[in-house]
Design a protein around this motif. Structure first.
Motif, PDB file in Angstrom:
ATOM      1  N   ARG A 121       1.057  -1.176   0.012  1.00 51.00           N
ATOM      2  CA  ARG A 121       0.115  -0.026   0.127  1.00 51.00           C
ATOM      3  C   ARG A 121       0.817   1.318  -0.112  1.00 51.00           C
ATOM      4  O   ARG A 121       0.445   2.298  -0.684  1.00 51.00           O
ATOM      5  N   LEU A 122       1.918   1.335   0.925  1.00 53.06           N
ATOM      6  CA  LEU A 122       2.976   2.342   0.800  1.00 53.06           C
ATOM      7  C   LEU A 122       3.484   2.658  -0.440  1.00 53.06           C
ATOM      8  O   LEU A 122       3.746   3.921  -0.858  1.00 53.06           O
ATOM      9  N   ALA A 123       3.977   1.625  -0.943  1.00 50.27           N
ATOM     10  CA  ALA A 123       4.737   1.745  -2.142  1.00 50.27           C
ATOM     11  C   ALA A 123       3.725   2.207  -3.396  1.00 50.27           C
ATOM     12  O   ALA A 123       3.937   3.125  -4.228  1.00 50.27           O
ATOM     13  N   ALA A 124       2.564   1.576  -3.476  1.00 54.01           N
ATOM     14  CA  ALA A 124       1.554   2.177  -4.400  1.00 54.01           C
ATOM     15  C   ALA A 124       1.199   3.512  -3.835  1.00 54.01           C
ATOM     16  O   ALA A 124       0.847   4.394  -5.217  1.00 54.01           O
ATOM     17  N   SER A 125       1.053   3.952  -2.939  1.00 57.03           N
ATOM     18  CA  SER A 125       0.656   5.324  -2.735  1.00 57.03           C
ATOM     19  C   SER A 125       1.690   6.428  -3.064  1.00 57.03           C
ATOM     20  O   SER A 125       1.416   7.369  -3.613  1.00 57.03           O
ATOM     21  N   LEU A 126       3.120   5.864  -2.844  1.00 47.37           N
ATOM     22  CA  LEU A 126       4.124   6.903  -3.212  1.00 47.37           C
ATOM     23  C   LEU A 126       3.996   7.028  -4.667  1.00 47.37           C
ATOM     24  O   LEU A 126       4.135   8.085  -5.195  1.00 47.37           O
ATOM     25  N   GLN A 127       3.632   5.880  -5.512  1.00 41.40           N
ATOM     26  CA  GLN A 127       3.758   5.918  -6.891  1.00 41.40           C
ATOM     27  C   GLN A 127       2.673   6.873  -7.383  1.00 41.40           C
ATOM     28  O   GLN A 127       2.876   7.672  -8.261  1.00 41.40           O
ATOM     29  N   GLN A 128       1.336   6.695  -6.843  1.00 41.86           N
ATOM     30  CA  GLN A 128       0.241   7.525  -7.260  1.00 41.86           C
ATOM     31  C   GLN A 128       0.507   8.814  -6.736  1.00 41.86           C
ATOM     32  O   GLN A 128       0.124   9.629  -7.611  1.00 41.86           O
ATOM     33  N   HIS A 129       1.041   9.320  -5.930  1.00 42.27           N
ATOM     34  CA  HIS A 129       1.206  10.590  -5.550  1.00 42.27           C
ATOM     35  C   HIS A 129       2.411  11.276  -6.678  1.00 42.27           C
ATOM     36  O   HIS A 129       2.137  12.365  -6.960  1.00 42.27           O
ATOM     37  N   GLN A 140      13.675  13.018 -12.533  1.00 41.67           N
ATOM     38  CA  GLN A 140      14.896  12.766 -11.551  1.00 41.67           C
ATOM     39  C   GLN A 140      14.035  12.257 -10.697  1.00 41.67           C
ATOM     40  O   GLN A 140      14.512  11.114  -9.868  1.00 41.67           O
ATOM     41  N   LEU A 141      13.117  12.853 -10.123  1.00 42.87           N
ATOM     42  CA  LEU A 141      12.027  12.375  -8.836  1.00 42.87           C
ATOM     43  C   LEU A 141      11.664  10.999  -9.157  1.00 42.87           C
ATOM     44  O   LEU A 141      11.529  10.036  -8.380  1.00 42.87           O
ATOM     45  N   GLY A 142      11.253  10.683 -10.615  1.00 40.29           N
ATOM     46  CA  GLY A 142      10.652   9.568 -10.855  1.00 40.29           C
ATOM     47  C   GLY A 142      11.487   8.346 -10.706  1.00 40.29           C
ATOM     48  O   GLY A 142      11.414   7.264 -10.019  1.00 40.29           O
ATOM     49  N   GLY A 143      12.858   8.484 -10.599  1.00 40.09           N
ATOM     50  CA  GLY A 143      14.083   7.420 -10.412  1.00 40.09           C
ATOM     51  C   GLY A 143      13.995   7.047  -9.138  1.00 40.09           C
ATOM     52  O   GLY A 143      14.066   6.239  -8.539  1.00 40.09           O
ATOM     53  N   ILE A 144      13.965   8.250  -8.335  1.00 38.99           N
ATOM     54  CA  ILE A 144      14.049   8.178  -6.688  1.00 38.99           C
ATOM     55  C   ILE A 144      12.496   7.499  -6.155  1.00 38.99           C
ATOM     56  O   ILE A 144      13.023   6.292  -5.523  1.00 38.99           O
ATOM     57  N   VAL A 145      11.485   7.804  -6.803  1.00 40.20           N
ATOM     58  CA  VAL A 145      10.430   7.279  -6.240  1.00 40.20           C
ATOM     59  C   VAL A 145      10.428   5.723  -6.873  1.00 40.20           C
ATOM     60  O   VAL A 145       9.969   4.714  -6.076  1.00 40.20           O
ATOM     61  N   HIS A 146      11.001   5.298  -7.836  1.00 42.58           N
ATOM     62  CA  HIS A 146      10.952   3.941  -8.131  1.00 42.58           C
ATOM     63  C   HIS A 146      11.953   3.194  -7.417  1.00 42.58           C
ATOM     64  O   HIS A 146      12.063   1.944  -6.878  1.00 42.58           O
ATOM     65  N   GLU A 147      13.025   3.720  -7.061  1.00 48.36           N
ATOM     66  CA  GLU A 147      14.163   3.109  -6.242  1.00 48.36           C
ATOM     67  C   GLU A 147      13.362   2.897  -4.670  1.00 48.36           C
ATOM     68  O   GLU A 147      13.563   1.890  -4.082  1.00 48.36           O
ATOM     69  N   CYS A 148      12.609   3.980  -4.112  1.00 49.44           N
ATOM     70  CA  CYS A 148      12.047   3.808  -3.176  1.00 49.44           C
ATOM     71  C   CYS A 148      10.902   2.617  -3.097  1.00 49.44           C
ATOM     72  O   CYS A 148      10.897   2.037  -1.991  1.00 49.44           O
ATOM     73  N   SER A 149      10.203   2.707  -3.927  1.00 46.29           N
ATOM     74  CA  SER A 149       9.019   1.768  -4.183  1.00 46.29           C
ATOM     75  C   SER A 149       9.866   0.298  -4.314  1.00 46.29           C
ATOM     76  O   SER A 149       9.226  -0.746  -3.667  1.00 46.29           O
ATOM     77  N   THR A 150      10.726   0.505  -4.834  1.00 48.63           N
ATOM     78  CA  THR A 150      11.589  -1.161  -4.978  1.00 48.63           C
ATOM     79  C   THR A 150      11.928  -1.519  -3.477  1.00 48.63           C
ATOM     80  O   THR A 150      11.990  -2.587  -3.320  1.00 48.63           O
ATOM     81  N   ALA A 151      12.651  -0.644  -2.921  1.00 49.45           N
ATOM     82  CA  ALA A 151      13.139  -1.056  -1.615  1.00 49.45           C
ATOM     83  C   ALA A 151      11.977  -1.241  -0.578  1.00 49.45           C
ATOM     84  O   ALA A 151      12.039  -1.965   0.311  1.00 49.45           O
TER      85      ALA A 151
END
Length: 91
Positions: free
Chosen positions: A27-35, A50-61
């Motif tokens: 849920r948290l990873a999906a919410s981060l991507q949605q925002h 650039q933020l997209g890359g960071i969001v992707h890394e965070c979602s993966t983590a």
């Protein structure tokens, strides 16, 4: 010497905690991507990319521990089965 006690309620509680952890991480990873996607409706530049890359890394983590929790659930199911079998044995 101390003894350990395990019962079915403890195992089921541990399974519940693992399931909740999996749901929360997803849920948290999906919410981060949605925002991030919502921000992209008004903001599209190199910094957004650039933020997209960071969001992707965070979602993966965030999703990385999910497999460990699934493995834990499988082990707990094995323990649950063994406990059920043990409790149903008449001595």
């Amino acid at each position: 010497m101390t003894s350990a006690s395990v019962n079915l309620a403890i195992v089921k509680n541990a399974q519940s905690v693992c399931n909740e952890g999996i749901q929360d991480l997803n849920r948290l990873a999906a919410s981060l991507q949605q925002h991030y996607l919502q921000a992209g409706e008004k903001w599209k530049d190199s910094k957004y990319a650039q933020l997209g890359g960071i969001v992707h890394e965070c979602s993966t983590a965030l999703r990385k521990p999910i497999q460990e929790l699934v493995d834990c659930l499988n082990k707990l199911k094995g323990i649950e089965g063994a406990l059920s079998e043990y409790e149903s044995t008449n001595l």
